[in-house]
Design a protein around this motif. Structure first.
Motif, PDB file in Angstrom:
ATOM      1  N   LEU A 177     -17.102   6.452  -4.864  1.00  0.00           N
ATOM      2  CA  LEU A 177     -16.124   7.537  -4.757  1.00  0.00           C
ATOM      3  C   LEU A 177     -15.577   7.915  -6.130  1.00  0.00           C
ATOM      4  O   LEU A 177     -15.397   9.098  -6.441  1.00  0.00           O
ATOM      5  CB  LEU A 177     -14.984   7.122  -3.827  1.00  0.00           C
ATOM      6  N   ASN A 178     -15.330   6.917  -6.965  1.00  0.00           N
ATOM      7  CA  ASN A 178     -14.847   7.187  -8.324  1.00  0.00           C
ATOM      8  C   ASN A 178     -15.900   7.938  -9.134  1.00  0.00           C
ATOM      9  O   ASN A 178     -15.574   8.810  -9.947  1.00  0.00           O
ATOM     10  CB  ASN A 178     -14.472   5.887  -9.029  1.00  0.00           C
ATOM     11  N   PHE A 179     -17.165   7.603  -8.920  1.00  0.00           N
ATOM     12  CA  PHE A 179     -18.257   8.255  -9.640  1.00  0.00           C
ATOM     13  C   PHE A 179     -18.390   9.719  -9.214  1.00  0.00           C
ATOM     14  O   PHE A 179     -18.705  10.588 -10.033  1.00  0.00           O
ATOM     15  CB  PHE A 179     -19.564   7.505  -9.368  1.00  0.00           C
ATOM     16  N   LEU A 180     -18.134  10.003  -7.930  1.00  0.00           N
ATOM     17  CA  LEU A 180     -18.232  11.377  -7.431  1.00  0.00           C
ATOM     18  C   LEU A 180     -17.073  12.244  -7.936  1.00  0.00           C
ATOM     19  O   LEU A 180     -17.196  13.475  -7.988  1.00  0.00           O
ATOM     20  CB  LEU A 180     -18.244  11.382  -5.900  1.00  0.00           C
ATOM     21  N   GLY A 181     -15.964  11.612  -8.284  1.00  0.00           N
ATOM     22  CA  GLY A 181     -14.820  12.367  -8.788  1.00  0.00           C
ATOM     23  C   GLY A 181     -14.314  13.358  -7.755  1.00  0.00           C
ATOM     24  O   GLY A 181     -14.115  13.018  -6.584  1.00  0.00           O
ATOM     25  N   ASP A 182     -14.134  14.611  -8.162  1.00  0.00           N
ATOM     26  CA  ASP A 182     -13.660  15.636  -7.228  1.00  0.00           C
ATOM     27  C   ASP A 182     -14.764  16.653  -6.940  1.00  0.00           C
ATOM     28  O   ASP A 182     -14.531  17.860  -6.911  1.00  0.00           O
ATOM     29  CB  ASP A 182     -12.411  16.332  -7.771  1.00  0.00           C
ATOM     30  N   PHE A 183     -15.981  16.137  -6.726  1.00  0.00           N
ATOM     31  CA  PHE A 183     -17.146  16.992  -6.467  1.00  0.00           C
ATOM     32  C   PHE A 183     -16.852  18.003  -5.358  1.00  0.00           C
ATOM     33  O   PHE A 183     -16.307  17.648  -4.311  1.00  0.00           O
ATOM     34  CB  PHE A 183     -18.349  16.119  -6.094  1.00  0.00           C
ATOM     35  N   LYS A 184     -17.251  19.243  -5.576  1.00  0.00           N
ATOM     36  CA  LYS A 184     -16.944  20.326  -4.629  1.00  0.00           C
ATOM     37  C   LYS A 184     -18.171  20.867  -3.892  1.00  0.00           C
ATOM     38  O   LYS A 184     -18.044  21.709  -3.005  1.00  0.00           O
ATOM     39  CB  LYS A 184     -16.292  21.508  -5.371  1.00  0.00           C
ATOM     40  N   GLY A 185     -19.359  20.396  -4.251  1.00  0.00           N
ATOM     41  CA  GLY A 185     -20.566  20.979  -3.671  1.00  0.00           C
ATOM     42  C   GLY A 185     -20.976  20.346  -2.349  1.00  0.00           C
ATOM     43  O   GLY A 185     -20.227  19.597  -1.712  1.00  0.00           O
ATOM     44  N   GLN A 186     -22.189  20.666  -1.944  1.00  0.00           N
ATOM     45  CA  GLN A 186     -22.750  20.151  -0.695  1.00  0.00           C
ATOM     46  C   GLN A 186     -23.114  18.676  -0.875  1.00  0.00           C
ATOM     47  O   GLN A 186     -23.729  18.299  -1.870  1.00  0.00           O
ATOM     48  CB  GLN A 186     -23.987  20.968  -0.338  1.00  0.00           C
ATOM     49  N   LEU A 187     -22.720  17.845   0.095  1.00  0.00           N
ATOM     50  CA  LEU A 187     -22.889  16.402  -0.058  1.00  0.00           C
ATOM     51  C   LEU A 187     -23.618  15.817   1.142  1.00  0.00           C
ATOM     52  O   LEU A 187     -23.325  16.156   2.295  1.00  0.00           O
ATOM     53  CB  LEU A 187     -21.513  15.745  -0.212  1.00  0.00           C
ATOM     54  N   PHE A 188     -24.580  14.930   0.851  1.00  0.00           N
ATOM     55  CA  PHE A 188     -25.357  14.250   1.886  1.00  0.00           C
ATOM     56  C   PHE A 188     -25.226  12.743   1.688  1.00  0.00           C
ATOM     57  O   PHE A 188     -25.329  12.253   0.562  1.00  0.00           O
ATOM     58  CB  PHE A 188     -26.847  14.597   1.783  1.00  0.00           C
ATOM     59  N   LEU A 189     -25.057  12.014   2.795  1.00  0.00           N
ATOM     60  CA  LEU A 189     -25.100  10.559   2.748  1.00  0.00           C
ATOM     61  C   LEU A 189     -26.259  10.079   3.610  1.00  0.00           C
ATOM     62  O   LEU A 189     -26.336  10.397   4.805  1.00  0.00           O
ATOM     63  CB  LEU A 189     -23.798   9.950   3.271  1.00  0.00           C
ATOM     64  N   ALA A 190     -27.175   9.323   2.998  1.00  0.00           N
ATOM     65  CA  ALA A 190     -28.277   8.728   3.754  1.00  0.00           C
ATOM     66  C   ALA A 190     -27.770   7.467   4.442  1.00  0.00           C
ATOM     67  O   ALA A 190     -27.557   6.443   3.800  1.00  0.00           O
ATOM     68  CB  ALA A 190     -29.446   8.411   2.821  1.00  0.00           C
ATOM     69  N   SER A 191     -27.551   7.570   5.748  1.00  0.00           N
ATOM     70  CA  SER A 191     -27.144   6.426   6.551  1.00  0.00           C
ATOM     71  C   SER A 191     -28.381   5.901   7.282  1.00  0.00           C
ATOM     72  O   SER A 191     -29.509   6.148   6.862  1.00  0.00           O
ATOM     73  CB  SER A 191     -26.036   6.836   7.527  1.00  0.00           C
ATOM     74  N   SER A 192     -28.177   5.186   8.375  1.00  0.00           N
ATOM     75  CA  SER A 192     -29.298   4.542   9.063  1.00  0.00           C
ATOM     76  C   SER A 192     -29.082   4.556  10.571  1.00  0.00           C
ATOM     77  O   SER A 192     -27.945   4.451  11.051  1.00  0.00           O
ATOM     78  CB  SER A 192     -29.437   3.101   8.566  1.00  0.00           C
ATOM     79  N   THR A 193     -30.182   4.649  11.318  1.00  0.00           N
ATOM     80  CA  THR A 193     -30.090   4.496  12.772  1.00  0.00           C
ATOM     81  C   THR A 193     -29.738   3.055  13.129  1.00  0.00           C
ATOM     82  O   THR A 193     -29.452   2.762  14.298  1.00  0.00           O
ATOM     83  CB  THR A 193     -31.411   4.893  13.459  1.00  0.00           C
ATOM     84  N   GLY A 194     -29.737   2.155  12.147  1.00  0.00           N
ATOM     85  CA  GLY A 194     -29.325   0.783  12.358  1.00  0.00           C
ATOM     86  C   GLY A 194     -27.850   0.646  12.721  1.00  0.00           C
ATOM     87  O   GLY A 194     -27.414  -0.433  13.133  1.00  0.00           O
ATOM     88  N   VAL A 195     -27.078   1.731  12.603  1.00  0.00           N
ATOM     89  CA  VAL A 195     -25.667   1.661  12.987  1.00  0.00           C
ATOM     90  C   VAL A 195     -25.509   1.542  14.504  1.00  0.00           C
ATOM     91  O   VAL A 195     -24.463   1.095  14.990  1.00  0.00           O
ATOM     92  CB  VAL A 195     -24.865   2.884  12.476  1.00  0.00           C
ATOM     93  N   TYR A 196     -26.542   1.939  15.266  1.00  0.00           N
ATOM     94  CA  TYR A 196     -26.457   1.850  16.721  1.00  0.00           C
ATOM     95  C   TYR A 196     -26.675   0.410  17.179  1.00  0.00           C
ATOM     96  O   TYR A 196     -27.457  -0.328  16.580  1.00  0.00           O
ATOM     97  CB  TYR A 196     -27.490   2.765  17.373  1.00  0.00           C
ATOM     98  N   PRO A 197     -26.021   0.017  18.273  1.00  0.00           N
ATOM     99  CA  PRO A 197     -26.170  -1.354  18.764  1.00  0.00           C
ATOM    100  C   PRO A 197     -27.599  -1.676  19.194  1.00  0.00           C
ATOM    101  O   PRO A 197     -28.403  -0.777  19.450  1.00  0.00           O
ATOM    102  CB  PRO A 197     -25.226  -1.399  19.983  1.00  0.00           C
ATOM    103  N   ASP A 198     -27.875  -2.953  19.260  1.00  0.00           N
ATOM    104  CA  ASP A 198     -29.195  -3.425  19.687  1.00  0.00           C
ATOM    105  C   ASP A 198     -29.214  -3.504  21.222  1.00  0.00           C
ATOM    106  O   ASP A 198     -29.238  -4.580  21.809  1.00  0.00           O
ATOM    107  CB  ASP A 198     -29.484  -4.790  19.066  1.00  0.00           C
ATOM    108  N   THR A 199     -29.210  -2.328  21.847  1.00  0.00           N
ATOM    109  CA  THR A 199     -29.157  -2.207  23.295  1.00  0.00           C
ATOM    110  C   THR A 199     -30.316  -1.343  23.770  1.00  0.00           C
ATOM    111  O   THR A 199     -30.643  -0.338  23.122  1.00  0.00           O
ATOM    112  CB  THR A 199     -27.828  -1.559  23.739  1.00  0.00           C
ATOM    113  N   GLU A 200     -30.903  -1.691  24.890  1.00  0.00           N
ATOM    114  CA  GLU A 200     -32.040  -0.931  25.403  1.00  0.00           C
ATOM    115  C   GLU A 200     -31.552   0.335  26.087  1.00  0.00           C
ATOM    116  O   GLU A 200     -31.275   0.364  27.285  1.00  0.00           O
ATOM    117  CB  GLU A 200     -32.877  -1.799  26.353  1.00  0.00           C
TER     118      GLU A 200
END
Length: 252
Positions: free
Chosen positions: A95-118
């Motif tokens: 967050l400190n590195f991004l400063g006060d960036f004003k443009g379009q921002l993307f975060l690469a997250s993961s489908t691993g955030v979902y529980p291990d449920t069938e």
């Protein structure tokens, strides 16, 4: 020419840069001088920076950020299968590195955030505000696009090349070419505050994938039940067509 920043220039960042370098001037970050030299040789503008797990009191905002139209963050901020592990200082460094960036921002997250449920998971099953590795960026940059990426595949990243267990498990995979297409579409449409599962719509078992990649027939029973992640929202919102919808054929 527009300017695109890629924070955490690894395997995926390289593919995104190769895809978009004809449309965007590429600004990258990496942790090693030798890699910085290689990226600079490609015509990219490279900054040496790392995001340690301890708070870096010397971390300054990225000088290039003010000139960038968009930034893609491809640094991991969660554990395996969404495990909550202490990364608050690492996140604050970013967050400190991004400063006060004003443009379009993307975060690469993961489908691993979902529980291990069938079951089949959609974005509605888990709000980003309830995912520590996603919510931290939204608190400061509420318009961030969150891309929950499935298992990254393509090129030499093929299931047959790994030591695999639980062969009857259904896969949630994505080919890097389709990730690049999603990012390109979202850049062109100036998307903001979007949450998408970026995953191939077909979910064969690991054994089916490996057999197909080895040119072998699959004689087992098709598993129909398992933990799968749906890309339907992405398909509908972006009118998206996958170049590689079936992980069995990512090698072709």
């Amino acid at each position: 020419m527009k300017k695109l920043g890629i924070i955490g220039f690894g395997w995926l960042g390289n593919h995104i840069a190769e895809r978009l370098s004809g449309q965007y001037e590429i600004f990258a970050t990496t942790t090693t001088p030798s890699k910085a030299e290689n990226l600079n040789a490609k015509g990219y503008h490279t900054t040496l920076v790392s995001f340690p797990n301890e708070l870096d009191l010397e971390m300054k905002p990225w000088k290039s950020a003010a000139d960038l139209d968009a930034i893609i963050i491809s640094v991991p901020f969660s554990g395996i299968r969404g495990a909550q592990i202490p990364m608050n200082d690492k996140r604050q460094n970013l967050l400190n590195f991004l400063g006060d960036f004003k443009g379009q921002l993307f975060l690469a997250s993961s489908t691993g955030v979902y529980p291990d449920t069938e079951k089949e998971f959609t974005e509605d099953d888990l709000d980003s505000q309830d995912v520590e590795s996603e919510s931290f960026i939204l608190e400061k940059f509420p318009k961030t696009n969150i891309l929950r990426l499935a298992g990254l595949m393509g090129d030499q990243r093929l299931l047959k090349n790994y030591n695999i267990t639980n062969l009857d498990q259904l896969v949630n995979h994505i080919h890097y070419a389709d990730i690049c297409s999603v990012v390109e579409k979202m850049l062109n449409s100036h998307s903001e505050f979007k949450l998408y599962n970026v995953v191939a719509p077909i979910h064969p078992s690991k054994e089916e994938v490996i057999n197909a990649q080895k040119g072998l027939a699959y004689s087992g029973e098709r598993t129909a039940v398992g933990r799968t992640v749906s890309p339907e929202k992405l398909i509908q919102d972006l009118d998206f067509k996958f170049q590689f919808p079936d992980p069995r054929y990512f090698h072709l």
